[in-house]
Design a protein around this motif. Structure first.
Motif, PDB file in Angstrom:
ATOM      1  N   LYS A 111       0.809  -1.221   0.000  1.00 25.45           N
ATOM      2  CA  LYS A 111       0.000   0.000   0.000  1.00 25.45           C
ATOM      3  C   LYS A 111       0.844   1.274   0.000  1.00 25.45           C
ATOM      4  O   LYS A 111       0.322   2.365  -0.212  1.00 25.45           O
ATOM      5  N   ILE A 112       2.144   1.122   0.238  1.00 27.31           N
ATOM      6  CA  ILE A 112       3.036   2.286   0.263  1.00 27.31           C
ATOM      7  C   ILE A 112       3.411   2.657  -1.165  1.00 27.31           C
ATOM      8  O   ILE A 112       3.859   1.813  -1.940  1.00 27.31           O
ATOM      9  N   LYS A 113       3.242   3.926  -1.513  1.00 19.64           N
ATOM     10  CA  LYS A 113       3.607   4.392  -2.852  1.00 19.64           C
ATOM     11  C   LYS A 113       5.119   4.386  -2.990  1.00 19.64           C
ATOM     12  O   LYS A 113       5.831   5.012  -2.209  1.00 19.64           O
ATOM     13  N   LYS A 114       5.613   3.654  -3.986  1.00 23.14           N
ATOM     14  CA  LYS A 114       7.053   3.471  -4.130  1.00 23.14           C
ATOM     15  C   LYS A 114       7.635   4.345  -5.239  1.00 23.14           C
ATOM     16  O   LYS A 114       6.945   4.665  -6.208  1.00 23.14           O
ATOM     17  N   VAL A 115       8.894   4.669  -5.078  1.00 22.41           N
ATOM     18  CA  VAL A 115       9.613   5.411  -6.116  1.00 22.41           C
ATOM     19  C   VAL A 115      10.004   4.423  -7.206  1.00 22.41           C
ATOM     20  O   VAL A 115      10.609   3.386  -6.915  1.00 22.41           O
ATOM     21  N   PRO A 116       9.669   4.685  -8.461  1.00 18.80           N
ATOM     22  CA  PRO A 116      10.037   3.754  -9.539  1.00 18.80           C
ATOM     23  C   PRO A 116      11.541   3.528  -9.610  1.00 18.80           C
ATOM     24  O   PRO A 116      12.333   4.385  -9.216  1.00 18.80           O
ATOM     25  N   THR A 117      11.929   2.364 -10.107  1.00 16.91           N
ATOM     26  CA  THR A 117      13.346   2.030 -10.227  1.00 16.91           C
ATOM     27  C   THR A 117      13.991   2.916 -11.288  1.00 16.91           C
ATOM     28  O   THR A 117      13.603   2.879 -12.462  1.00 16.91           O
ATOM     29  N   LYS A 118      14.952   3.717 -10.869  1.00 15.35           N
ATOM     30  CA  LYS A 118      15.664   4.598 -11.796  1.00 15.35           C
ATOM     31  C   LYS A 118      17.085   4.078 -11.963  1.00 15.35           C
ATOM     32  O   LYS A 118      17.912   4.181 -11.064  1.00 15.35           O
ATOM     33  N   LEU A 119      17.333   3.489 -13.117  1.00 11.64           N
ATOM     34  CA  LEU A 119      18.619   2.879 -13.399  1.00 11.64           C
ATOM     35  C   LEU A 119      19.481   3.785 -14.265  1.00 11.64           C
ATOM     36  O   LEU A 119      18.977   4.689 -14.949  1.00 11.64           O
ATOM     37  N   SER A 120      20.759   3.528 -14.257  1.00 13.30           N
ATOM     38  CA  SER A 120      21.666   4.160 -15.208  1.00 13.30           C
ATOM     39  C   SER A 120      22.058   3.098 -16.232  1.00 13.30           C
ATOM     40  O   SER A 120      21.839   1.888 -16.014  1.00 13.30           O
ATOM     41  N   ILE A 121      22.635   3.516 -17.343  1.00 18.67           N
ATOM     42  CA  ILE A 121      23.055   2.555 -18.365  1.00 18.67           C
ATOM     43  C   ILE A 121      24.064   1.574 -17.781  1.00 18.67           C
ATOM     44  O   ILE A 121      24.087   0.389 -18.134  1.00 18.67           O
ATOM     45  N   GLU A 122      24.877   2.035 -16.835  1.00 20.92           N
ATOM     46  CA  GLU A 122      25.884   1.173 -16.209  1.00 20.92           C
ATOM     47  C   GLU A 122      25.245   0.047 -15.391  1.00 20.92           C
ATOM     48  O   GLU A 122      25.901  -0.955 -15.097  1.00 20.92           O
ATOM     49  N   ASP A 123      23.971   0.221 -15.007  1.00 19.58           N
ATOM     50  CA  ASP A 123      23.283  -0.821 -14.236  1.00 19.58           C
ATOM     51  C   ASP A 123      22.813  -1.978 -15.104  1.00 19.58           C
ATOM     52  O   ASP A 123      22.419  -3.032 -14.584  1.00 19.58           O
ATOM     53  N   LEU A 124      22.837  -1.787 -16.436  1.00 18.55           N
ATOM     54  CA  LEU A 124      22.361  -2.818 -17.353  1.00 18.55           C
ATOM     55  C   LEU A 124      23.541  -3.634 -17.877  1.00 18.55           C
ATOM     56  O   LEU A 124      24.545  -3.085 -18.333  1.00 18.55           O
ATOM     57  N   VAL A 125      23.397  -4.953 -17.792  1.00 16.97           N
ATOM     58  CA  VAL A 125      24.469  -5.873 -18.181  1.00 16.97           C
ATOM     59  C   VAL A 125      24.029  -6.622 -19.435  1.00 16.97           C
ATOM     60  O   VAL A 125      23.053  -7.379 -19.407  1.00 16.97           O
ATOM     61  N   VAL A 126      24.741  -6.411 -20.542  1.00 14.45           N
ATOM     62  CA  VAL A 126      24.368  -7.000 -21.825  1.00 14.45           C
ATOM     63  C   VAL A 126      25.253  -8.200 -22.125  1.00 14.45           C
ATOM     64  O   VAL A 126      26.474  -8.144 -21.962  1.00 14.45           O
ATOM     65  N   SER A 127      24.637  -9.290 -22.572  1.00 13.98           N
ATOM     66  CA  SER A 127      25.392 -10.462 -23.005  1.00 13.98           C
ATOM     67  C   SER A 127      24.730 -11.033 -24.255  1.00 13.98           C
ATOM     68  O   SER A 127      23.566 -10.735 -24.545  1.00 13.98           O
ATOM     69  N   SER A 137      22.235  -5.149 -12.864  1.00  9.70           N
ATOM     70  CA  SER A 137      23.332  -5.364 -11.931  1.00  9.70           C
ATOM     71  C   SER A 137      22.841  -5.886 -10.587  1.00  9.70           C
ATOM     72  O   SER A 137      21.804  -5.452 -10.073  1.00  9.70           O
ATOM     73  N   ALA A 138      23.620  -6.803 -10.009  1.00 12.24           N
ATOM     74  CA  ALA A 138      23.269  -7.381  -8.712  1.00 12.24           C
ATOM     75  C   ALA A 138      23.274  -6.336  -7.608  1.00 12.24           C
ATOM     76  O   ALA A 138      22.718  -6.565  -6.528  1.00 12.24           O
ATOM     77  N   GLU A 139      23.897  -5.201  -7.858  1.00 10.25           N
ATOM     78  CA  GLU A 139      23.890  -4.121  -6.868  1.00 10.25           C
ATOM     79  C   GLU A 139      22.496  -3.523  -6.702  1.00 10.25           C
ATOM     80  O   GLU A 139      22.198  -2.899  -5.690  1.00 10.25           O
ATOM     81  N   VAL A 140      21.649  -3.711  -7.711  1.00 12.03           N
ATOM     82  CA  VAL A 140      20.251  -3.273  -7.633  1.00 12.03           C
ATOM     83  C   VAL A 140      19.453  -4.428  -7.043  1.00 12.03           C
ATOM     84  O   VAL A 140      19.237  -5.450  -7.692  1.00 12.03           O
ATOM     85  N   LYS A 141      19.046  -4.299  -5.796  1.00 11.23           N
ATOM     86  CA  LYS A 141      18.430  -5.413  -5.081  1.00 11.23           C
ATOM     87  C   LYS A 141      16.985  -5.658  -5.473  1.00 11.23           C
ATOM     88  O   LYS A 141      16.512  -6.794  -5.479  1.00 11.23           O
ATOM     89  N   ASN A 142      16.248  -4.582  -5.775  1.00  7.46           N
ATOM     90  CA  ASN A 142      14.829  -4.717  -6.101  1.00  7.46           C
ATOM     91  C   ASN A 142      14.479  -3.875  -7.320  1.00  7.46           C
ATOM     92  O   ASN A 142      15.090  -2.832  -7.567  1.00  7.46           O
ATOM     93  N   ILE A 143      13.495  -4.356  -8.053  1.00  3.09           N
ATOM     94  CA  ILE A 143      12.935  -3.610  -9.175  1.00  3.09           C
ATOM     95  C   ILE A 143      11.475  -3.344  -8.843  1.00  3.09           C
ATOM     96  O   ILE A 143      10.751  -4.263  -8.437  1.00  3.09           O
ATOM     97  N   VAL A 144      11.023  -2.115  -8.990  1.00  6.11           N
ATOM     98  CA  VAL A 144       9.623  -1.798  -8.710  1.00  6.11           C
ATOM     99  C   VAL A 144       8.797  -2.075  -9.958  1.00  6.11           C
ATOM    100  O   VAL A 144       9.009  -1.489 -11.012  1.00  6.11           O
ATOM    101  N   LEU A 145       7.854  -3.016  -9.827  1.00  9.27           N
ATOM    102  CA  LEU A 145       6.922  -3.352 -10.897  1.00  9.27           C
ATOM    103  C   LEU A 145       5.517  -3.290 -10.334  1.00  9.27           C
ATOM    104  O   LEU A 145       5.217  -3.940  -9.325  1.00  9.27           O
ATOM    105  N   LEU A 146       4.654  -2.499 -10.970  1.00  9.21           N
ATOM    106  CA  LEU A 146       3.280  -2.348 -10.491  1.00  9.21           C
ATOM    107  C   LEU A 146       3.254  -1.969  -9.008  1.00  9.21           C
ATOM    108  O   LEU A 146       2.451  -2.485  -8.235  1.00  9.21           O
ATOM    109  N   ASN A 147       4.170  -1.120  -8.608  1.00 10.19           N
ATOM    110  CA  ASN A 147       4.298  -0.650  -7.227  1.00 10.19           C
ATOM    111  C   ASN A 147       4.634  -1.786  -6.249  1.00 10.19           C
ATOM    112  O   ASN A 147       4.374  -1.692  -5.059  1.00 10.19           O
ATOM    113  N   LYS A 148       5.223  -2.871  -6.766  1.00  6.26           N
ATOM    114  CA  LYS A 148       5.676  -3.970  -5.914  1.00  6.26           C
ATOM    115  C   LYS A 148       7.198  -4.061  -5.991  1.00  6.26           C
ATOM    116  O   LYS A 148       7.786  -3.815  -7.049  1.00  6.26           O
TER     117      LYS A 148
END
Length: 262
Positions: free
Chosen positions: A106-122, A134-145
């Motif tokens: 029920k808590i309104k969350k701040v959307p996940t704001k990533l930088s290009i460096e946070d994305l790992v391409v393979s 990146s594993a340094e980003v512990k959670n991703i906000v999806l649908l306020n979850k």
């Protein structure tokens, strides 16, 4: 908590009398959070935790505690543990009522704001591309979850985004913007759900339904045309954690399919 046994007895009475009211469930979860963080819990504390997990429908956790406790239990303790184990085993897994703590939802969350460096391409074996976070980003906000950024299936890297096109700076920035959008959608989903027609649908759902959703898995497939084909697997708390697939293309909702066995 000063007297955990009394806290549990009081919470249990309220839970049973209120038929699992939201407040009584929250009190049980407060005890869960307290007990599971103890470094050296006593037998009674572990047993209370197992009983609460059973009460809220989390029998996997309850069974793990029973199994571990049986390794070091005395005679009287073994009798109590086996009685709880028997109760768990006798329950029909398809008819167990699930109770969740919805306060965080029920808590309104701040959307996940990533930088290009946070994305790992393979590059995948078929020549397509995988984009991980990146594993340094512990959670991703999806649908306020808060969706945990890890491989939930345990069979490889935690990649959620796949692309037929080689990700350039523009595409990576588009992915970041898209994840921000996925974190905030709520009214859009409610409107789509209420206007759609499909099996197991509830009528006129609102914020309570949305708050009770939990994200189990998601993936984004970017095709050669640059379209973002998204599938999110959700559990519906009001329908006792029925699973359903939500399909989105770019920012257009396309389909919802319930699967009660998920």
């Amino acid at each position: 908590m000063k007297n955990i046994t009394k806290e549990f007895k009081d919470a249990k009475v309220e839970f049973l009398k209120s038929n699992g009211s939201e407040k009584s469930v929250e009190k049980l979860y407060d005890i869960i959070y307290f007990l599971r963080d103890l470094k050296e819990p006593t037998f009674d504390e572990k047993f209370i935790l197992a009983k609460i997990y059973n009460m809220v429908g989390s029998n996997i956790y309850a069974s793990k505690i029973v199994e571990e406790s049986l390794k070091t239990s005395g005679l009287f303790q073994t009798i109590k543990l086996k009685a709880l184990a028997s109760k768990i085993e006798s329950q029909d897994i398809w008819n167990i009522k699930i109770y969740s703590d919805l306060r965080d939802s029920k808590i309104k969350k701040v959307p996940t704001k990533l930088s290009i460096e946070d994305l790992v391409v393979s590059v995948d074996v078929d020549g397509s591309y995988c984009v991980g976070i990146s594993a340094e980003v512990k959670n991703i906000v999806l649908l306020n979850k808060n969706f945990t950024n890890e491989d939930i299936w345990g069979d490889g890297e935690g990649y959620f985004i796949f692309s037929e096109k080689k990700p350039d700076v523009y595409l990576l920035e588009s992915i970041i913007e898209y994840l921000i959008w996925l974190g905030q959608i709520s009214d859009e989903l409610l409107d789509f759900y209420n206007q759609a027609n499909f099996r197991h649908k509830l009528l006129n759902v609102g914020e309570n339904w949305f708050d009770g959703l939990s994200v189990f898995d998601f993936s984004v497939y970017i095709d050669e045309n640059g379209d973002f084909n998204t599938e999110i697997l959700l559990h519906d708390y009001i329908q006792n954690d029925f699973g359903f697939h939500l399909e989105i293309v770019n920012k257009d909702f396309k389909q919802i399919k319930y699967n009660p066995e998920l």
